[in-house]
Motif scaffolding. Structure first.
Motif, PDB file in Angstrom:
ATOM      1  N   ALA A  29      11.819   2.934  -7.198  1.00 52.34           N
ATOM      2  CA  ALA A  29      12.735   3.749  -5.771  1.00 52.34           C
ATOM      3  C   ALA A  29      12.622   2.241  -4.578  1.00 52.34           C
ATOM      4  N   ALA A  30      12.226   2.185  -4.151  1.00 50.67           N
ATOM      5  CA  ALA A  30      12.404   1.222  -3.939  1.00 50.67           C
ATOM      6  C   ALA A  30      13.167  -0.070  -3.101  1.00 50.67           C
TER       7      ALA A  30
ATOM      8  N   ASP B 299      10.941   4.559   4.417  1.00 48.79           N
ATOM      9  CA  ASP B 299       9.976   5.423   4.820  1.00 48.79           C
ATOM     10  C   ASP B 299       9.672   5.540   3.324  1.00 48.79           C
ATOM     11  N   ALA B 300       8.236   4.369   2.963  1.00 50.74           N
ATOM     12  CA  ALA B 300       7.232   4.920   1.481  1.00 50.74           C
ATOM     13  C   ALA B 300       7.145   6.202   1.597  1.00 50.74           C
ATOM     14  N   ALA B 301       6.634   6.746   2.662  1.00 49.30           N
ATOM     15  CA  ALA B 301       5.945   8.336   2.155  1.00 49.30           C
ATOM     16  C   ALA B 301       6.954   9.195   1.774  1.00 49.30           C
TER      17      ALA B 301
ATOM     18  N   PRO C 297       0.346  -1.182   0.159  1.00 47.66           N
ATOM     19  CA  PRO C 297       0.020  -0.518  -0.287  1.00 47.66           C
ATOM     20  C   PRO C 297       1.362   1.223   0.264  1.00 47.66           C
ATOM     21  N   GLY C 298       2.176   1.404   0.815  1.00 45.84           N
ATOM     22  CA  GLY C 298       2.704   2.684   0.757  1.00 45.84           C
ATOM     23  C   GLY C 298       3.866   2.429  -0.807  1.00 45.84           C
ATOM     24  N   LEU C 299       3.819   2.124  -1.662  1.00 42.09           N
ATOM     25  CA  LEU C 299       4.505   1.667  -2.855  1.00 42.09           C
ATOM     26  C   LEU C 299       3.196   1.363  -3.879  1.00 42.09           C
ATOM     27  N   ALA C 300       2.445   2.015  -3.715  1.00 39.90           N
ATOM     28  CA  ALA C 300       0.833   2.299  -4.521  1.00 39.90           C
ATOM     29  C   ALA C 300       1.453   1.946  -6.070  1.00 39.90           C
TER      30      ALA C 300
END
Length: 517
Positions: A259-260, A385-387, A249-252
């Motif tokens: 990037a992650a 930190d996905a955000a 969800p944080g990497l929708a």
């Protein structure tokens, strides 16, 4: 019934194991330092002095030790002899290591010894005057005792007829969850009543491990070896299956996911749906060439659990499985030809892909396989930190694939893509398709095909319920993932697989002399 989408204690522990193994790997220590970190993991995951899960803290830590070993690709230990948790660690500390069979393992002392099948009367029994349960029992196994129905387990044949007629739903029929989830009938009890896998039947779909409420079944992993590759500076590509939608969800957005993955150590990220595009076109050609002239029907090739089931349970139908490479192999081979020194890591929803990648003919193309759940553990270990993840504006998307290629992730998607392509080439041709999901249904499909019920058909089998989005390595609720996937399919930049810029590679890849299904 699986627990995907529900944050159970079993899933929490499994994720913590993946995270701690990844942290250990990123620490990049050897020898006694590595031994120390590995011994420490069970105490990090199960802290304190009193057991809170199984009441016995020593048992719970011992189970975690086995999970750690399996996550690192090491075998489980025998219970009847002393063997240190770090035994074989030096063998796991190799970035080039593949899986040693068996892939899916029962941790014997974690097993609850559930009964294989049981029909029993619950406390809801009202002792009714009609007692229809007694009347319908074909073996007269139900009698009236102390004002309620009682089942003689020696006589009971587990037919369940009594379950259906009880007006109070007071009779329940239960089955060992792992065995109920196994469509191959590969799970039985050992001499102590613990679950045991018959590896001559098992196709490594992994449905047993995600359905065991005690977390007693686990598959081996390559987290440790992959990060060893990062540590030594290997150029490793992440090949991401289209079922990734809704898993993180944080990497929708695909840009954030890319990037992650680069932050973890991957060199670049590629969508496996580009291989699905090539698979669609090749399988369409295959069908036109083989059916009905040479084969009475043809079955798709992309699900390894389905393919292995067909070849082991129906050996005379092995020839009916398409010779087309799977999207994973198509994509990996394509990237290897473009960058021969690079290594390839498939990231997907599937436990059986680990087995596929370990085959002699595939291991030169696919070096690592991670499930989405294992990837989530690595992301957590790296404290991403996905955000606040910065996305390169030039790398917002993964390499583009068609809507048909992305649709491979869902049951029915493969057959539809192939049939649509054949229909485009031959508008007057009626391409009949039939599909099944879950290995039990897949077996029924092939039994009917063997009996001649599907002559002229294109058959699609998916080993997991719902298709890849319901795979053993997924995290999210498959129903919600299906909604997200349909949206992702509609957002594809083009619909026709033949518009893929990689389509020119298809003949080069198939002409590879090392290719073998």
């Amino acid at each position: 019934m699986s627990f995907r989408g529900i944050n159970t204690t079993v899933i929490q522990i499994r994720r913590q194991v993946f995270t701690e193994v990844a942290r250990m790997a990123y620490a990049n220590v050897k020898g006694e330092q590595a031994n120390h970190l590995m011994r420490k993991i069970p105490y990090t995951i199960i802290p304190g002095e009193e057991g809170k899960l199984r009441k016995d803290i020593f048992l719970e830590r011992a189970i975690v030790e086995e999970r750690v070993r399996l996550a690192m690709g090491l075998p489980t230990r025998r219970m009847d002899e002393h063997n240190s948790v770090v035994s074989g660690l030096e063998d796991a500390s190799i970035a080039d290591k593949y899986y040693d069979p068996p892939l899916v393992n029962v941790i014997k002392f974690a097993c609850n010894r559930c009964p294989e099948k049981l029909v029993k009367v619950s406390d809801l029994c009202q002792g009714c005057l009609a007692h229809p349960c007694m009347e319908v029992c074909p073996k007269k196994a139900i009698t009236w005792e102390s004002g309620r129905s009682t089942i003689d387990q020696e006589k009971c044949i587990k037919c369940g007829r009594c379950v259906g007629v009880c007006p109070y739903n007071a009779i329940v029929k239960t089955e060992r969850p792992c065995a109920a989830a196994c469509g191959m009938g590969a799970i039985h009890s050992d001499e102590l009543g613990r679950a045991e896998i018959d590896y001559s039947k098992c196709v490594s779909c992994g449905q047993c491990l995600v359905n065991c409420p005690f977390g007693a079944i686990a598959d081996k992993g390559q987290i440790y070896q992959l990060i060893q590759g990062f540590n030594r500076g290997d150029r490793i590509y992440a090949l991401v299956a289209p079922a990734f939608i809704n898993q993180f969800p944080g990497l929708a957005s695909t840009g954030k996911l890319k990037a992650a993955l680069k932050a973890l150590g991957f060199y670049d990220v590629v969508e496996v749906a580009i291989g699905a595009d090539l698979c669609t076109v090749d399988e369409a050609h295959d069908f036109l060439e083989e059916v009905p002239g040479k084969l009475s029907f043809m079955a798709t090739s992309c699900c390894p659990a389905w393919s292995m089931m067909a070849k082991t349970a129906f050996p005379d139908l092995a020839k009916n499985i398409s010779m087309t490479m799977t999207p994973m192999v198509f994509t990996a081979r394509m990237m290897k030809q473009a960058d021969p020194e690079a290594r390839m890591c498939f990231i997907g929803p599937c436990a059986a892909k680990k087995l596929e990648a370990s085959r002699r003919t595939v291991r030169s193309d696919v070096d690592f396989v991670l499930t989405f759940e294992e990837l989530a553990g690595i992301i957590e270990a790296k404290d991403i930190d996905a955000a606040n993840l910065e996305v390169d504006p030039d790398e917002v998307d993964l390499v583009h694939a068609s809507s048909a290629g992305r649709g491979f992730a869902q049951s029915g998607g493969v057959a539809k893509a192939v049939a649509d392509k054949i229909k485009e080439w031959h508008p007057d041709m009626d391409v009949k398709i039939a599909s099944a999901q879950g290995l039990a249904e897949c077996k029924k499909l092939l039994m009917l095909a063997k009996a001649g019920k599907y002559n002229g058909y294109l058959l699609e089998g998916m080993g997991c319920p719902g298709g890849c989005i319901g795979g053993a390595g997924t995290i999210a609720d498959p129903a919600r993932t299906a909604v997200a996937l349909n949206k992702y399919v509609k957002e594809a930049p083009f619909q026709d697989p033949e518009q893929s810029p990689f389509m020119t590679s298809i003949h080069v890849l198939k002409d590879d002399p090392n290719f073998e299904v």
